[in-house]
Design an enzyme around this catalytic site. Structure first.
Site, PDB file in Angstrom:
ATOM      1  N   ASP A  12     -10.430   2.758   2.317  1.00  0.00           N
ATOM      2  CA  ASP A  12     -10.628   2.106   3.624  1.00  0.00           C
ATOM      3  C   ASP A  12     -11.453   2.974   4.578  1.00  0.00           C
ATOM      4  O   ASP A  12     -12.287   2.465   5.330  1.00  0.00           O
ATOM      5  CB  ASP A  12      -9.277   1.786   4.277  1.00  0.00           C
TER       6      ASP A  12
ATOM      7  N   LYS B 223       0.801  -1.231   0.000  1.00  0.00           N
ATOM      8  CA  LYS B 223       0.000   0.000   0.000  1.00  0.00           C
ATOM      9  C   LYS B 223       0.837   1.286   0.000  1.00  0.00           C
ATOM     10  O   LYS B 223       0.446   2.286  -0.586  1.00  0.00           O
ATOM     11  CB  LYS B 223      -0.970   0.016   1.185  1.00  0.00           C
TER      12      LYS B 223
END
Ligand code: ATR
Length: 286
Positions: A107, A71
């Site tokens: 997220d 990420k």
């Protein structure tokens, strides 16, 4: 689904990736909507990340999800990164367009949508601004959760982490420019800070299948407090089970996974997917 030559392509890059539920989740939506497209699990080693993403971009992929451990590399890789992903410090969704890559982080969206949908289902309302919120954990997942809470208007966040310095770095990082306060508390104080708490979020890996349990006494937690866990395997973690038993409202973490997938799916496949009870069951079956 049999693909045509015009099929739309996407996938999830991780190392390893075999545990990922994303192919099943996106596959469900593709199948149910009859979309000419596919979503693949892509096991890419860290040293091959950049070459692989570039290769996918030049192979007609619409984009990819990015999971552990890529990420941060995705953030560095993308030609453009949206402000929210920069604040979180990680990219989990990449969209390719005309040979350029656009990174975002869904997220925070996934976390807050899950909480809102959970509140609706359980028939309680969450007015975020006045909530005293306790967040357990200061890892990568915690950053997305805290940014989501800040953007929802939460002013009072108490951050508790085993490694206090990590919480302090995160709090300093995410406090600048944001409304409200993030106060750091010691891990040994985690039972006491639950006094007066309105929303409790576990972002640690404790309680996950194969991990140690989260040792937490809920004696000081008001019965009105909403408890949520971002761990979804098991679906009802020991923390959620205990909270439910004593009468607290609980929201499990599966919805966060499902909701965070929506923006990518829409960008790559051009349709708005829905999170339904059927989908939850289907994803859990694997
Ligand atoms: P993620 O990206 O999923 O958040 P992570 O960055 O490895 O993963 O963070 C895991 C979180 O769980 C951290 O808050 C970690 O605490 P530390 O920062 O002290 O490592 C927490 N955690 C993991 N194992 C723990 C344990 N046995 N006791 C307390 N906290 C633990």
């Amino acid at each position: 689904m049999i693909l045509s030559g015009k099929a739309r392509l996407a996938g999830v890059i991780g190392w390893p990736v075999s545990h990922s539920k994303s192919p099943r989740l996106h596959g469900y939506w593709l199948e149910n909507m009859g979309i000419d497209g596919t979503y693949l699990p892509l096991a890419i080693e860290p040293e091959n990340f950049e070459a692989a993403v570039r290769g996918l971009m030049h192979s007609g992929f619409g984009g990819v999800n990015v999971t552990v451990p890529h990420k941060e590399a995705a953030l560095a890789f993308c030609d453009e990164v949206d402000p929210l992903a920069k604040r979180i410090g990680a990219v989990n969704t990449i969209v390719f367009k005309n040979g350029r890559s656009y990174g975002s982080n869904t997220d925070a969206f996934g976390f807050i949508e899950n909480l809102k949908q959970g509140a609706e289902k359980l028939d309680f309302s969450l007015g975020f601004s006045g909530l005293k919120t306790v967040v357990l954990g200061a890892g990568g997942a915690s950053r997305g959760v805290i940014v989501a809470l800040q953007d929802a208007g939460v002013q009072n966040i108490i951050l508790v982490n085993r490694t206090r310095e990590r919480a302090e770095v995160l709090a300093a990082d995410l406090s600048s420019g944001a409304d409200g306060m993030i106060t750091v508390a010691d891990w040994d104080d985690r039972n006491n800070v639950l006094n007066g708490c309105d929303l409790l979020v576990n972002t640690t890996s404790l309680g996950m299948a194969g991990q140690p349990p989260l040792e937490l006494s809920l004696d000081k937690l008001p019965k009105s407090c909403v408890v949520t866990d971002i761990v979804y395997a098991p679906l009802v973690t020991p923390l959620l089970a205990l909270a439910k038993e004593r009468g607290n409202k609980i929201v499990d973490g599966l919805g966060m996974l499902l909701h965070q997938a929506r923006p990518g799916f829409e960008a790559w496949f051009g349709e708005k997917p829905e999170v339904t009870e059927d989908l939850r069951k289907f994803v859990l079956e694997s």
